[in-house]
Design a protein around this motif. Structure first.
Motif, short mmCIF file in Angstrom:
data_model
loop_
_atom_site.label_atom_id
_atom_site.label_comp_id
_atom_site.label_asym_id
_atom_site.label_seq_id
_atom_site.Cartn_x
_atom_site.Cartn_y
_atom_site.Cartn_z
N UNK A 43 34.27 52.48 43.80
CA UNK A 43 34.45 52.34 42.35
C UNK A 43 35.87 51.84 42.05
N UNK A 44 36.86 52.40 42.74
CA UNK A 44 38.23 51.90 42.57
C UNK A 44 38.31 50.43 42.96
N UNK A 45 37.60 50.04 44.00
CA UNK A 45 37.64 48.66 44.49
C UNK A 45 36.92 47.72 43.51
N UNK A 46 35.77 48.16 43.01
CA UNK A 46 35.02 47.31 42.09
C UNK A 46 35.80 47.10 40.80
N UNK A 47 36.47 48.12 40.31
CA UNK A 47 37.23 47.94 39.08
C UNK A 47 38.57 47.23 39.32
N UNK A 48 39.01 47.16 40.56
CA UNK A 48 40.13 46.25 40.88
C UNK A 48 39.72 44.82 40.56
N UNK A 49 38.47 44.48 40.87
CA UNK A 49 37.91 43.18 40.47
C UNK A 49 37.75 43.11 38.95
N UNK A 50 37.11 44.10 38.39
CA UNK A 50 36.78 44.09 36.97
C UNK A 50 38.03 44.01 36.09
N UNK A 51 39.03 44.81 36.41
CA UNK A 51 40.29 44.79 35.64
C UNK A 51 40.95 43.42 35.69
N UNK A 52 40.92 42.80 36.88
CA UNK A 52 41.54 41.47 37.00
C UNK A 52 40.76 40.43 36.21
N UNK A 53 39.43 40.51 36.18
CA UNK A 53 38.65 39.56 35.38
C UNK A 53 38.94 39.77 33.89
N UNK A 54 39.07 41.03 33.48
CA UNK A 54 39.36 41.30 32.07
C UNK A 54 40.74 40.79 31.70
N UNK A 55 41.71 40.97 32.60
CA UNK A 55 43.06 40.47 32.31
C UNK A 55 43.11 38.94 32.38
#
Lengths: 202, 202, 202, 202, 202, 202
Positions: F170-182
């Motif tokens: 989950x931490x890894x997937x949101x590392x992706x997600x946060x970067x796409x949002x930014x």
């Protein structure tokens, strides 16, 4: 909570340190706090947590008021933007929640404070306000690197040298405040979380 | 300086901001400053630089005195160790030089302050004092990470909870002070550099 | 010290590692050290601490002398500014204290070294010297990011490419020196602390 | 390359600085370099790049040899592990590639060097070797924080105090070396990339 | 290895977690993996390590293919540069080694990948490619600081907004991939280390 | 707003990139989004922003659902704690606001999400949950340093190895997600800010 729900720990106390009763405080502090209560409808925990040491508490709020209430080229909302942005950088829960509430109210903007706390670049601010927060975050995080070119950049956005003192001094004062809140593990009042988020019915 | 010597820029002013004359100050501030001058033999520049805004200046020194002069489980020298170590971490020239002088005098130790400012691990301190500075530097640099285990560690060194407040609050207050000194580009008085370095003749 | 004064630990040894006697050293090293002693009036501890391994010690001082004594577009004082600024960044007590002394003497400036060590932006230096230290600190802290634009910036301040090698190589050599001092927990000689601080009587 | 392929810039020179011919060098340096060439089959670029300044070059390799060739509780491969791990942390291309080659050869392990450079935790090493690299990386990245507890931890893995000097001094020497390689933009010889990767036919 | 050689630990497994057999996998995943094996000559360990959870594995490679195989203003080699540079910054051994191999093959450049992984500034790339990697590393390391000026800078190098999405999204996807590789301690296949390093005989 | 109020910039668009209409989307994506709308009452902006590229969008939500909806030793609320804490560390406004809302609802706790985002140490969580977030933040910020001792520590809190995969993934997937949002400058829907903050009337 149902017996199978995941356990959530109880709310912590409002400070790691003993919290005085209003009755036990010196008169001037008690009156000062009662005045805040009359206006806000409750006593913000920062007053009670810091009142554990009345002399330091009195000086703290004298400093706060001298800085935050003086006439300035910054609006009251802009001053709170500085508080919220630098408190976010310092990961200070108390100040983000309490001053986020004040920021929402001053700016009549229910969504603004979260952006300012999490990533001010995403907040709907003017370029002048972004420059203000960039400088505040430099004073917050690496004040030794501040130099004349930083001031020139703010001057180009129309800030006077007194405004620049205000920006830097608010960042500096909340460097103290955030550390006291983290040292005492100060808990924000429940009331702050919702303040300014719900438009008032007419 | 000979014409071929490398050029060295002139001394900067004591503050980026206007510096008031003693005569122009409110009576209470002027008397406070004159009392310091009578004791120290000169007026430390921090008083004049901050007196640009008398209300903030008054609160600043009220806070300072409430914290630094109160009875404590820390000696006066130990309080100055905290100031010097955290000011070193914040790269604040004014506080390293001025409070380094005070530390040398309180501890009657001409060599101590440089080590505390540059790398406190190399200072000739007791394990208890090293623990004190480790905690102060955590409050200085990452107060959000302070938790109960840090306090327990200090308690094992014999610090009371009030002593721990002192350590953390001094680190917090100088987080403010260092930022104001860096914001105003405050210059240390020449007198501080040599104070406490030369043993007095008898 | 009175019986109730807070305990201060004794001075540590000059190195964590065994320190050789001058007599036990190879002739060339002993003579080299005696020559320094004749000039300085004492043997700087770095010679004795590193002489624990004569071959490494000899190469260390050969490197030092090749770099620091060669003719250069930098003055001797400017070379010491680089040493002091990068040693401050590396929190190396020995080099800050010993080379701070040399810097004060070369520049005939009793106040300069503290500013260079704590925050070079506050030192009374020329823009060219500030650019020199900015580059030295980049080589010190993030040499992988050095690129052609950094060199161009120095060339615009009048530095030749050989001067730039000097700046970078001094920062690089003291990256080694600072780490050896921290590894061995090298203690500065007491003499350094006061050198160059007191104007000589005439 | 086809005309539509994305353009790749040409190989850069082996140093930003002038590179001397072997003929132009002092005899001792030229002989030293020819001896390396005779053994390795080519002249590693570090010799030519640093020979731009013969005196510094001579001292550099004297230091290198004094440290890397002396008898030690560390194997030759272990010394190269320290070089590769710290050069990876410093993002020094020359040293990662050149010493990665040497590490592969000494350890007869074609896959080891990449792991040591990228993330030593993933390298197939013994706990003793992991402790060695943890300490080397602390000297590399934050030598001011080294204290007696670090040494005790290494002693528990069986390292003598002289071994610990070796570990720390290799990390310190390559702090210098990495910075010189980054300053001069030193390019690794093509030969290094493949050395030790292909098992020799019998 | 001789009995006195320093002990080197055995190769670790390809994942901390159980690794499924191809037979045990859902048909679609098994066929996908067999197709990769037919093309590459072996099964890259990332497929087997992630196949421990077939649903997540399937989505992972769907995402990878959607992003890496779509037509783009970036060449296939440039996409791999992004992977290698950001994986180097994240210290992910698996992705540096596996995608380094692919980069060498796509660019027909046996030396390129090491520079891109260790310090992309030293790689023989075009200014446009350097700008591409600077942006990728910003998304990798501090995506919250990305703002419109970063995009403008890329547009000046001729990147379209869709190209910029590609750069940022590849950096974002490998932020996930690197963390999964580090979480599972994924081991690169031995085959990758040498791929693309040896020019093919004709 | 009165004419003299400080100007506040208008709300930015929901993405820097073009946002498709629902009608223009492939059938499966449109149906997926309509199903979310039916349940939530509105379409979360992340669906529309990422649908700019349908193939990547589909894989993104497949991955999200595979990970977040699978049966686990973590409760649904605990999974959202991981999302909120790591998104706070990455300063991702979209994910902090949107998943903060979901966390408040799952945990029926109107105050919890702000503490988890700003400083999880101050959140009223169990020691097991604090250990979970400490590990998630390590995967988020320094996954290369994850080693077996981290897993052992989680096992002592009762987490199975599959639970640990969940936390890390989950931490890894949101590392992706946060970067796409930014990267896309994704704006949270206004609805999220208040969700779960106001207890429902009965």
């Amino acid at each position: 909570m149902s017996p199978t729900a995941p356990a959530i720990a109880a709310q912590p106390p409002i400070s790691r340190y003993p919290v005085p009763t209003l009755e036990s405080l010196p008169d001037d502090l008690r009156e000062r706090i009662l005045a805040v209560q009359a206006k806000a409808g409750f006593v913000p925990n920062v007053f009670l947590a810091l009142a554990h040491r009345p002399d330091e508490c009195r000086a703290f709020f004298d400093y706060h008021d001298a800085l935050m209430l003086r006439p300035s080229g910054l609006s009251k909302g802009e001053k709170e933007m500085i508080v919220v942005a630098t408190s976010g950088a310092n990961r200070c829960l108390y100040c983000v929640v309490a001053h986020g509430a004040i920021l929402r109210i001053y700016e009549k903007s229910p969504l603004l404070a979260d952006a300012v706390a999490i990533n001010h670049r995403k907040a709907a601010l003017t370029p002048r306000q972004h420059a203000m927060l960039d400088f505040a975050l430099k004073v917050c995080g690496d004040s030794a690197a501040v130099d004349e070119s930083d001031l020139d950049s703010l001057r180009r956005h129309g800030f006077s040298d007194e405004d620049i003192w205000d920006i830097g001094a608010i960042a500096a004062f909340f460097a103290l405040s955030n550390r006291m809140a983290n040292l005492t593990s100060m808990r924000p009042n429940d009331e702050f979380y919702l303040m300014g988020r719900v438009p008032k019915a007419k």
